[in-house]
Motif scaffolding. Structure first.
Motif, PDB file in Angstrom:
ATOM      1  N   TYR A   1       7.267   5.334 -15.045  1.00 56.47           N
ATOM      2  CA  TYR A   1       6.585   6.070 -13.969  1.00 56.47           C
ATOM      3  C   TYR A   1       6.253   5.126 -12.815  1.00 56.47           C
ATOM      4  CZ  TYR A   1       3.376   9.137 -11.502  1.00 56.47           C
ATOM      5  OH  TYR A   1       2.782   9.899 -10.533  1.00 56.47           O
ATOM      6  N   LEU A   2       5.751   3.934 -13.147  1.00 52.87           N
ATOM      7  CA  LEU A   2       5.424   2.950 -12.107  1.00 52.87           C
ATOM      8  C   LEU A   2       6.675   2.556 -11.321  1.00 52.87           C
ATOM      9  CD1 LEU A   2       2.996   0.624 -14.115  1.00 52.87           C
ATOM     10  CD2 LEU A   2       2.384   2.323 -12.389  1.00 52.87           C
ATOM     11  N   MET A   3       7.776   2.339 -12.025  1.00 54.28           N
ATOM     12  CA  MET A   3       9.005   1.956 -11.341  1.00 54.28           C
ATOM     13  C   MET A   3       9.556   3.115 -10.520  1.00 54.28           C
ATOM     14  SD  MET A   3      10.698  -0.762 -10.831  1.00 54.28           S
ATOM     15  CE  MET A   3      10.026  -1.774 -12.144  1.00 54.28           C
ATOM     16  N   GLY A   4       9.379   4.329 -11.011  1.00 53.77           N
ATOM     17  CA  GLY A   4       9.756   5.503 -10.221  1.00 53.77           C
ATOM     18  C   GLY A   4       8.980   5.566  -8.929  1.00 53.77           C
ATOM     19  N   GLY A   5       7.687   5.188  -8.987  1.00 53.68           N
ATOM     20  CA  GLY A   5       6.874   5.143  -7.781  1.00 53.68           C
ATOM     21  C   GLY A   5       7.365   4.115  -6.784  1.00 53.68           C
ATOM     22  N   ILE A   6       7.839   2.968  -7.295  1.00 55.10           N
ATOM     23  CA  ILE A   6       8.382   1.933  -6.411  1.00 55.10           C
ATOM     24  C   ILE A   6       9.648   2.437  -5.715  1.00 55.10           C
ATOM     25  CG2 ILE A   6       9.487  -0.347  -6.385  1.00 55.10           C
ATOM     26  CD1 ILE A   6       7.522  -1.165  -8.582  1.00 55.10           C
ATOM     27  N   ILE A   7      10.491   3.163  -6.458  1.00 57.18           N
ATOM     28  CA  ILE A   7      11.710   3.716  -5.861  1.00 57.18           C
ATOM     29  C   ILE A   7      11.363   4.711  -4.758  1.00 57.18           C
ATOM     30  CG2 ILE A   7      13.731   5.178  -6.298  1.00 57.18           C
ATOM     31  CD1 ILE A   7      13.879   3.936  -9.088  1.00 57.18           C
ATOM     32  N   VAL A   8      10.415   5.616  -5.049  1.00 57.66           N
ATOM     33  CA  VAL A   8       9.998   6.611  -4.050  1.00 57.66           C
ATOM     34  C   VAL A   8       9.358   5.907  -2.860  1.00 57.66           C
ATOM     35  CG1 VAL A   8       8.435   8.552  -3.608  1.00 57.66           C
ATOM     36  CG2 VAL A   8       9.724   8.442  -5.751  1.00 57.66           C
ATOM     37  N   GLY A   9       8.542   4.875  -3.141  1.00 62.16           N
ATOM     38  CA  GLY A   9       7.921   4.107  -2.064  1.00 62.16           C
ATOM     39  C   GLY A   9       8.955   3.428  -1.188  1.00 62.16           C
ATOM     40  N   GLY A  10      10.043   2.969  -1.804  1.00 60.29           N
ATOM     41  CA  GLY A  10      11.122   2.344  -1.034  1.00 60.29           C
ATOM     42  C   GLY A  10      11.748   3.300  -0.048  1.00 60.29           C
ATOM     43  N   TYR A  11      11.959   4.540  -0.482  1.00 59.34           N
ATOM     44  CA  TYR A  11      12.503   5.545   0.434  1.00 59.34           C
ATOM     45  C   TYR A  11      11.516   5.841   1.571  1.00 59.34           C
ATOM     46  CZ  TYR A  11      16.205   6.488  -2.965  1.00 59.34           C
ATOM     47  OH  TYR A  11      17.275   6.362  -3.808  1.00 59.34           O
ATOM     48  N   ALA A  12      10.222   5.872   1.223  1.00 59.43           N
ATOM     49  CA  ALA A  12       9.205   6.135   2.249  1.00 59.43           C
ATOM     50  C   ALA A  12       9.161   5.006   3.277  1.00 59.43           C
ATOM     51  CB  ALA A  12       7.837   6.304   1.585  1.00 59.43           C
ATOM     52  N   LEU A  13       9.344   3.774   2.817  1.00 61.39           N
ATOM     53  CA  LEU A  13       9.333   2.630   3.730  1.00 61.39           C
ATOM     54  C   LEU A  13      10.488   2.688   4.720  1.00 61.39           C
ATOM     55  CD1 LEU A  13       8.440  -0.301   1.296  1.00 61.39           C
ATOM     56  CD2 LEU A  13       6.989   0.669   3.081  1.00 61.39           C
ATOM     57  N   GLN A  14      11.621   3.189   4.263  1.00 58.22           N
ATOM     58  CA  GLN A  14      12.789   3.268   5.144  1.00 58.22           C
ATOM     59  C   GLN A  14      12.521   4.173   6.331  1.00 58.22           C
ATOM     60  OE1 GLN A  14      16.822   3.500   3.141  1.00 58.22           O
ATOM     61  NE2 GLN A  14      15.551   3.691   1.340  1.00 58.22           N
ATOM     62  N   THR A  15      11.741   5.218   6.119  1.00 58.19           N
ATOM     63  CA  THR A  15      11.481   6.173   7.195  1.00 58.19           C
ATOM     64  C   THR A  15      10.234   5.807   8.012  1.00 58.19           C
ATOM     65  OG1 THR A  15      10.270   7.563   5.613  1.00 58.19           O
ATOM     66  CG2 THR A  15      12.593   8.068   5.974  1.00 58.19           C
ATOM     67  N   SER A  16       9.170   5.368   7.324  1.00 54.48           N
ATOM     68  CA  SER A  16       7.909   5.119   8.035  1.00 54.48           C
ATOM     69  C   SER A  16       7.868   3.759   8.724  1.00 54.48           C
ATOM     70  CB  SER A  16       6.729   5.240   7.072  1.00 54.48           C
ATOM     71  OG  SER A  16       6.824   4.260   6.038  1.00 54.48           O
ATOM     72  N   LEU A  17       8.433   2.716   8.077  1.00 52.18           N
ATOM     73  CA  LEU A  17       8.378   1.376   8.641  1.00 52.18           C
ATOM     74  C   LEU A  17       9.750   0.842   9.030  1.00 52.18           C
ATOM     75  CD1 LEU A  17       5.802  -0.302   6.197  1.00 52.18           C
ATOM     76  CD2 LEU A  17       5.376   0.715   8.436  1.00 52.18           C
ATOM     77  N   ASN A  18      10.786   1.673   8.886  1.00 57.28           N
ATOM     78  CA  ASN A  18      12.155   1.263   9.205  1.00 57.28           C
ATOM     79  C   ASN A  18      12.556  -0.006   8.440  1.00 57.28           C
ATOM     80  OD1 ASN A  18      14.622   1.621  10.503  1.00 57.28           O
ATOM     81  ND2 ASN A  18      14.056   0.287  12.201  1.00 57.28           N
ATOM     82  N   VAL A  19      12.181  -0.018   7.154  1.00 61.04           N
ATOM     83  CA  VAL A  19      12.487  -1.153   6.282  1.00 61.04           C
ATOM     84  C   VAL A  19      13.803  -0.894   5.568  1.00 61.04           C
ATOM     85  CG1 VAL A  19      11.731  -2.423   4.230  1.00 61.04           C
ATOM     86  CG2 VAL A  19      10.083  -1.773   5.973  1.00 61.04           C
ATOM     87  N   SER A  20      14.625  -1.920   5.457  1.00 55.82           N
ATOM     88  CA  SER A  20      15.908  -1.782   4.782  1.00 55.82           C
ATOM     89  C   SER A  20      15.719  -1.519   3.293  1.00 55.82           C
ATOM     90  CB  SER A  20      16.739  -3.058   4.971  1.00 55.82           C
ATOM     91  OG  SER A  20      17.866  -3.052   4.123  1.00 55.82           O
ATOM     92  N   ARG A  21      16.627  -0.745   2.715  1.00 53.59           N
ATOM     93  CA  ARG A  21      16.604  -0.474   1.275  1.00 53.59           C
ATOM     94  C   ARG A  21      16.746  -1.775   0.478  1.00 53.59           C
ATOM     95  NH1 ARG A  21      14.673   2.142  -2.894  1.00 53.59           N
ATOM     96  NH2 ARG A  21      16.040   2.020  -4.696  1.00 53.59           N
TER      97      ARG A  21
ATOM     98  N   LYS B   1       0.833  -1.198   0.000  1.00 55.94           N
ATOM     99  CA  LYS B   1       0.000   0.000   0.000  1.00 55.94           C
ATOM    100  C   LYS B   1       0.871   1.252   0.000  1.00 55.94           C
ATOM    101  CE  LYS B   1      -3.551   2.394   2.709  1.00 55.94           C
ATOM    102  NZ  LYS B   1      -4.374   2.368   3.954  1.00 55.94           N
ATOM    103  N   GLN B   2       1.933   1.253   0.817  1.00 47.98           N
ATOM    104  CA  GLN B   2       2.834   2.400   0.899  1.00 47.98           C
ATOM    105  C   GLN B   2       3.530   2.643  -0.442  1.00 47.98           C
ATOM    106  OE1 GLN B   2       3.695   4.465   3.883  1.00 47.98           O
ATOM    107  NE2 GLN B   2       4.296   5.637   2.084  1.00 47.98           N
ATOM    108  N   ILE B   3       3.954   1.543  -1.077  1.00 50.42           N
ATOM    109  CA  ILE B   3       4.647   1.664  -2.362  1.00 50.42           C
ATOM    110  C   ILE B   3       3.722   2.239  -3.424  1.00 50.42           C
ATOM    111  CG2 ILE B   3       5.661   0.354  -4.268  1.00 50.42           C
ATOM    112  CD1 ILE B   3       6.934  -1.487  -2.190  1.00 50.42           C
ATOM    113  N   PHE B   4       2.507   1.698  -3.519  1.00 46.62           N
ATOM    114  CA  PHE B   4       1.618   2.127  -4.594  1.00 46.62           C
ATOM    115  C   PHE B   4       0.974   3.484  -4.316  1.00 46.62           C
ATOM    116  CE2 PHE B   4       1.788  -2.501  -5.370  1.00 46.62           C
ATOM    117  CZ  PHE B   4       2.316  -2.450  -6.658  1.00 46.62           C
TER     118      PHE B   4
END
Length: 365
Positions: free
Chosen positions: A312-332, A56-59
């Motif tokens: 664009y979709l893959m760009g969203g996944i990259i941005v979502g990955g950065y968001a996960l690192q901060t919001s859920l403390n998920v590794s890159r 959900k965070q990624i999309f």
């Protein structure tokens, strides 16, 4: 094969498909992505990560048009360059290094060649030389493949590391800035060398326009020109292409030059539209765009127009990955697993696309 039949009582039959319909190709791509998502979900759960929240965070990141478009631009430029070489059955794994060379060329123009020139001269020169320098860089492995039959997968991959160390050397040595107070980086490029942005956003629109026009140009080139026909024929059957009088070296050299040049333009955009300087850590300039663009090209089924949406979709996944690192403390690394499994699923699906596999239970005597 015989061992499998004897032990399990299964007869495996593999037949090459004569023709693959568009519907089957799209269906296979969809199934591949679903399989990848399922495997990723299992991996997330094994690490104690809620897979549904993660997806959900990624999309949801796709709705952040500003940041996603900034990530999309280099992905699109690199991927449409890869489409043209992959169509020719030439494997350029060096877009990452070619992007860096384009950035080096742009930095040289802006900091040393004509730093005081007005923007209407400086910016076009940066794009032109970025394209040319990166294109020439790509010609090195292309010439080795065309004239010495040296595997271009290995040479393009290794040249990425040469580009990494070149950027690190320049930023920490001869080009180190006079105002950086000991940091290993160049000075900022002058204001007139920086790309204009859409008001209120970070989107450097000159590079975005070049990327979209480039996608349309590559599509027209592949579908409606003589050279595009030569690329498609050589890519599907090199031996038949030789008998038809198609120049093998010409196809390899020109496709690699265009591919490298487009990646170089992506590097110019990153330097002049986002970063404004080179650093001794090349990863500060590129978030692995050259490698991720391979996934984009594959997901787009080597269609440059489809690459616009996929990038664009893959760009969203990259941005979502950065968001996960901060919001859920998920590794890159989790996001890298996500991208890698998608690519692996697509490659595996190519077997089913090219071959029809059937099983038959053999009754034991």
């Amino acid at each position: 094969m015989k061992l499998l039949s004897n032990v399990l009582g299964i007869k495996l039959k593999i037949q090459k498909r004569e023709e693959v319909s568009r519907k089957f190709d799209i269906l296979l791509t969809f199934i591949s992505i679903c399989v990848a998502l399922l495997v990723v979900a299992v991996i997330f759960l094994s690490f104690g990560i809620n897979a549904f929240v993660t997806f959900k965070q990624i999309f949801l990141s796709l709705l952040n048009v500003d940041i996603v478009t900034v990530r999309m631009i280099p992905l699109l430029l690199c991927s449409i360059g890869l489409v043209i070489v992959f169509k020719a059955n030439v494997w350029n794994i060096g877009a990452e290094g070619q992007l860096l060379i384009g950035a080096v060329a742009a930095a040289w123009v802006a900091l040393f060649l004509i730093p005081d020139a007005p923007s209407y001269i400086l910016i076009p020169c940066m794009f032109i030389l970025g394209f040319l320098f990166a294109g020439i860089w790509a010609l090195i492995p292309a010439a080795l493949r065309a004239y010495l039959d040296i595997n271009e997968i290995i040479t393009t991959l290794m040249m990425n590391y040469i580009a990494y160390f070149l950027v690190a050397y320049l930023a920490s040595g001869p080009w180190i800035g006079k105002t950086v107070w000991g940091f290993k980086q160049t000075d900022l490029i002058p204001p007139q060398a920086r790309l204009p942005q859409i008001e209120g956003t970070l989107i450097h629109y000159p590079t975005l326009i070049i990327a979209i026009v480039g996608a349309i140009f590559i599509y027209i080139l592949l579908q409606y020109t003589k050279f595009g026909f030569e690329i498609r024929v050589y890519g599907s059957n090199p031996e038949a292409a030789k008998y038809a009088g198609i120049n093998e070296a010409k196809v390899i050299l020109l496709t690699m030059f265009i591919s490298g040049g487009l990646a170089g333009v992506a590097g110019v955009g990153e330097l002049a539209g986002v970063r404004y300087r080179l650093t001794a850590n090349p990863k500060g300039l590129s978030a692995g765009y050259g490698f991720t663009a391979i996934i984009v090209a594959c997901l787009a089924r080597f269609n440059p127009i489809a690459a616009i949406l996929v990038s664009y979709l893959m760009g969203g996944i990259i941005v979502g990955g950065y968001a996960l690192q901060t919001s859920l403390n998920v590794s890159r690394g989790i996001v890298n697993i996500f991208n890698g499994l998608i690519l692996l699923s697509l490659i595996s699906a190519e077997i089913l696309k090219r071959y029809k596999i059937s099983f038959k239970v053999v009754k034991s005597k």
